[in-house]
Design a protein around this motif. Structure first.
Motif: not given
Lengths: 408, 408
Positions: A12, A15-16, A19, A111, A135, A137, A140-141
Motif C-alpha cells: 500500500t 502518502d509516500d 515524502f 496513525t 489524507w 494514508n 492504506a491504514i
C-alpha cells in the motif's frame, strides 16, 4: 513466484509520494534559500526553524532518564490517561467527564490510534468511510487492517456536504449493518476546513439516526490545537445522550502539538455512557496494542504527562501553542486574502497547517510551479496542497498571485 | 451486549501478569532492600542500578534534537538498515552479505518485529509454531494477528527436542501447506538455553526438508547480545543454500542491547538468495509498518545508527556489552553451581537474563517464596523464572539453596 508472502500481504502506497516530493524540495531549498518549500506538514517558525515550545523541550531533556528508558504500561498508565484527557477535552473536561465514561490508550502517533481503532471496532472486509478529499494514508491504514475504503463527498458549495454524507452512510449501513466513519476535524488535511457547530450538530444527528446498528465515529484531531477551543474541543461535548450502539472515538496525535512527529506518541480515546463499552474499550485496545507495539515511547510520554498534569505548566504550554496558532493564522489570512484578490481558487479554508488550491491538472501545474521554485504537494488530479505551516509570512506574501500566474 | 466491538476484537492477556508481580516486588524491595526482586527482565548492574552504556547515553542525549523529533523513513532509512545489519550479523557480516540478499525494516521493539513478520508471512488462521516453554506474549501476538498458536516440545533430556520439532512441523505442514516457526535463540526466555551449532544445523536441515511449501523461520534474538558471537550470530551463517520457499527472518530488539526498553526500537531482517523475495520483503514490511505505526522512534534510532555505523564507536560499544555479559555470566554460573550442589532442579541453562527452576506447583511455591521475601515469575504450572539480570552477584549468592529449602 514468491510464495513465502502471506495471502493478505499487500503493498500500500500511503502518502509516500509526499515524502519523495518533500525530499526534492528540501534539497532545492538547501541549494537556494529563495525556493518556496511548501511541501512539509511540519510547523516552522518565522525564522524557518522547526517550531518547538521551550517549556516542553526542557521537560523532554529532563525525562531522558533511565526511567524514561524502562518499559511502561501498554495504555501509557493512569497519569498519562488523566493528562491526555485533560488536554483533549480542554475547557470541556469537567462537563464531558461528568456526563460520560471516558478512557484512553496510548498509541504510536495518530496513525497508530487510527490503526488501533479499526482493529478494535471494524470487522474484516467492513467499509471504512473516509472523506472524498483527505489524507492518502486513510486508505492504506484501512487496507492493512483488512478493511475496504469508501468515500463520502466532503464539500458541496464550499460547505460540508451533509446530504452526501447521509446518503453514503445510509448506503453502507444498508449493505453492512455496521458503520465506521472517519471525520478529520478541525483543520481538515488538506483543505483547512473546520466544521461549524451547526454542521457538527447535524452530523451527530445523522450518526445517531442509525439506531439499530453499531455506529463508530473516529474523529481524527491531528491538527486540533491549531483551531480555537470552541471549534476544536466542542465536538466532544455535542454528542448529547449517547446510545450504546454509538461510539465516538478520538484519535489524538502528539506530533503537531508537541512537535514530536518522530517520537511517535498518540492516543485513542473513547466517549460513552455505557460502562460495558468503556470496559471493553480498555481491555481490547490495550490487548491489540500490547500485541503489536507492546508499549508507547515512555520517555516522550512522561514528558507530556509532566506538563499535562501540572495545571500551571499546562496553561503555560497552552499559551505557547496559542501563539503558534496566531503565527499560522497570519499566514493563512494573508494567503486567502491575496488568493481572493487575484481569483486563485481554493478549497474552503478555515484554519490549520494547509490550504489547498484547485487547478486543472495538478501534475502539470506542479511541474510548472517547480520551474518557478515553488514546491507543493499534489492531492488528486485537481488540487495542490500549500503547507503554510512550513513557510514564513514573508514567503507567504505574494505567493497566491505568483501561483495564480503560473498555473493559468 | 456491546455490539460496537468488531467480531475480531479479542482480549489477550500476553505477559501482563509479569508486570503485576513485578510491581508488587518493586514495592516490597523499596520498603526493604533485603527483598530479592528477581522478577524484572531488565539488566541491573552490581550496584542495583539500571545498566546502561555511557557511550550510548551520550549519543542519545546528543540526538534529542529537532532532527530526532522530525519524521523519518518508515523502514528507518538506509543508514539505519546498514547499521543494524552490521550489528546483527557481527563478525559474519561480510560472509552473510556476500552470499545473501539481506534487508531490514524498523519496528517498535521485538514485539513489533514479530507482529510485522506474522502480518507479512502468515495467512489468517495459519498456525504460528512456538516453543512449548516460552514467552507468553507469542500467543497474544499470534491471536491479534488472526493466527493460531501451536507448540513444539522444547526440551527432551535437557536438549532441544529435535524429534518433537520435526514431528510437529510435519503435522502442521501436512494440514496447512505452510509453516511459520518462531525460535527464540540464543538465551532462550525463560530457560537461558542456547542451541549448539550441531543443533542449529539439524534444525536448518529439518526446515529445509519441507521443499514444496513456504517455510518461514522467525528467529527471536531479543537477548542475543548476552551470548558469545559464535553462538549468537552463527545461526545466520548456517543456512547454506536458501531455496526460494524458505525464508529466514530475524526479529531484533534494541531493548536489551541498548537499554532502551521503553523507547521502542527493533527491526525485522530478512535473509534470502532470491532478489524477488527481498524486494517483496522491503515493500510489504514497509507498507504494513507505514499503516500501523507510521515510522520508528527517530531520536533513538539516530543514536543507534551513529554508534553502529562508526566502526570505532561500534567496537567500543561492543566491549561495553561484553563486560555486561561477563557480569551476567558470573551470576548465572554461581546460581547454577549452587543449584547443582543443593539439587535444585532447573531447565537447561546456558546464558542470558533468566534461569528457570522446576517445582511441583509454581503458584504454591511462589507464595512460599514471597513469604521469605523472594519474588520470582511463574511460568506455567511447574516452573519459576529467576531474573538473574536484575539481581546482584551478592544477592545471587546462596539464593539457589534458599529457594530449594523453601520450595521443598
Amino acid at each position: 513466484m514468491d510464495k513465502t508472502l502471506s495471502n493478505r500481504a499487500i503493498f500500500t502506497e500511503g502518502d509516500d509520494n509526499i515524502f519523495v516530493t518533500a525530499d526534492v524540495a528540501c534539497k532545492a531549498k538547501a541549494r537556494d534559500p529563495h525556493v518556496i518549500n511548501a511541501t512539509i506538514g511540519t510547523l516552522y517558525d518565522e525564522m524557518s526553524h522547526f517550531s518547538t515550545v521551550p517549556l516542553f523541550d526542557e521537560e523532554l531533556k529532563k525525562c531522558l532518564t533511565v526511567n524514561g528508558r524502562a518499559y511502561t504500561f501498554t495504555d501509557g498508565g493512569d497519569d498519562f490517561i488523566m493528562g491526555i484527557k485533560h488536554w483533549v477535552f480542554g475547557n470541556y473536561y469537567e462537563e464531558i467527564t461528568n456526563k460520560y465514561f471516558t478512557s484512553a490508550v496510548a498509541a504510536p502517533g495518530g496513525t497508530g490510534a487510527i490503526a488501533l481503532a479499526e482493529r478494535c471496532y471494524a470487522n474484516q472486509d467492513q467499509t471504512i468511510l473516509i472523506p472524498s478529499i483527505g489524507w492518502k494514508n486513510y486508505e492504506a491504514i484501512a487496507m492493512q487492517a483488512s478493511c475496504k475504503s469508501d468515500y463520502y463527498n466532503l464539500f458541496k458549495d464550499d460547505k460540508f456536504d451533509l446530504e452526501g454524507f447521509k446518503e453514503k452512510l445510509t448506503e453502507v449501513a444498508k449493505k453492512e449493518k455496521r458503520l465506521f466513519v472517519i471525520i478529520n476535524n478541525p483543520c481538515h488535511n488538506p483543505s483547512g476546513y473546520t466544521l461549524s457547530i451547526a454542521e457538527i450538530d447535524k452530523i451527530v444527528t445523522i450518526l445517531k439516526s442509525f439506531t439499530d446498528i453499531p455506529v463508530v465515529l473516529a474523529l481524527d484531531i491531528a491538527y486540533f490545537d491549531y483551531e480555537e477551543e470552541e471549534k476544536s474541543r466542542n465536538f466532544f461535548n455535542r454528542f448529547g445522550e449517547i446510545p450504546a450502539n454509538f461510539l465516538p472515538l478520538i484519535c489524538f496525535s502528539a506530533s503537531k502539538t508537541f512537535s514530536i512527529y518522530g517520537l511517535r506518541v498518540g492516543a485513542l480515546l473513547a466517549v460513552t455512557q455505557s460502562k460495558e463499552v468503556i470496559d471493553n474499550f480498555r481491555v481490547t485496545a490495550s490487548s491489540v496494542a500490547r500485541s503489536i507495539w507492546s508499549c508507547p515511547n515512555h520517555h516522550a510520554l512522561t514528558a507530556m504527562t509532566n506538563i499535562l498534569n501540572n495545571s500551571e505548566k499546562r496553561s503555560q504550554f497552552k499559551q505557547a501553542i496559542d501563539k503558534k496558532c496566531d503565527m499560522l493564522e497570519a499566514r493563512g489570512n494573508l494567503f486567502m486574502k491575496e488568493a481572493n484578490e487575484c481569483g486563485l481558487k481554493t478549497l474552503p479554508y478555515v484554519s490549520g497547517f494547509f490550504i489547498t488550491i484547485t487547478v486543472k491538472d495538478s501534475d502539470k501545474s506542479l511541474k510548472d510551479l517547480i520551474k518557478h521554485d515553488i514546491y507543493l504537494i499534489p492531492v488528486g488530479p485537481h488540487n495542490l496542497r500549500v503547507a503554510i505551516c512550513s513557510i514564513t509570512l514573508e514567503e507567504t506574501k505574494g505567493l497566491a498571485k505568483k501561483i495564480k500566474d503560473i498555473v493559468e
